[in-house]
Enzyme design. Structure first.
Site: not given
Ligand code: PRP
Length: 184
Positions: A106, A156
């Site tokens: 992201d 999503v």
């Molecule tokens: C989400 C996803 C990635 C990160 C990507 O993790 O799994 O690790 O966000 O986003 P970025 O490119 O903006 O850094 P999250 O921190 O939501 O934790 P999770 O995997 O435990 O859901």
């Protein structure tokens, strides 16, 4: 009958069949790239757990599997830019060819941090594999070596991706109804 979770889904972005077909292709691509190299699959928890499970079975390489758990979002819908390690590597990765497995790329904050972290730990090479790529939100210059699907800037969930720790067990990638997260 639609499940209680499905009632919160606005639309399906990637179906179960599309996921299965693309993950199979990705597995073959990684096999061809890493045959004979004994890579280490490194899943970034929690979101990647479903993808890792399917990807490693689609890729019959001699390899091992490790996890790291990080968080940056803290129940919000946008990145704070801070990354915290909640569960660290349990093995030495010096000289290893890493295949980092993410559910979504992201802002790039998580992978920018992890790439740097794994380099300082002595990885021989780092390959970034993400199921979903959302380039419109990128803040850091991080690019996937292999991506399953490019997705628009919508919230999503499913196939491991959560909202407030829920919806990870939805079997496809869906877009959440805005009223679900605007009430919080
Ligand atoms: C989400 C996803 C990635 C990160 C990507 O993790 O799994 O690790 O966000 O986003 P970025 O490119 O903006 O850094 P999250 O921190 O939501 O934790 P999770 O995997 O435990 O859901």
């Amino acid at each position: 009958m639609r499940s209680e979770m499905e009632r919160d889904i606005l639309k399906v972005l990637v179906t179960e069949e599309e996921l299965k077909a693309r993950v199979a292709e990705m597995g073959v691509e990684l096999y061809e790239k890493f045959e004979g190299k004994n890579p280490l699959f490194l899943g970034v928890l929690k979101g990647s757990f479903v993808f890792v499970a399917d990807l490693v079975r689609a890729c019959q390489l001699k390899s091992d599997i490790e996890f790291i758990a990080v968080s940056s979002y803290a129940n919000a819908t946008s990145s704070s830019g801070r990354v915290k390690i909640n569960y660290d590597l349990q093995q030495d990765i010096t000289g290893r060819h890493l295949i980092i497995v993410e559910d979504i790329l992201d802002s790039g904050n998580t992978l920018a941090f992890l790439k740097e972290y794994f380099m300082t730990k002595g990885a021989a090479s780092i390959t970034i594999v993400t199921l979903l790529d959302k380039p419109s939100r990128r803040q850091k210059a991080v690019y996937p070596d292999l991506a399953g699907f490019e997705v628009p800037d919508e919230f999503v969930v499913g196939y491991g991706l959560d909202y407030a720790q829920q919806y990870r067990n939805v079997p496809y990638i869906g877009v959440l109804k805005p009223e679900v997260y605007s009430h919080k």
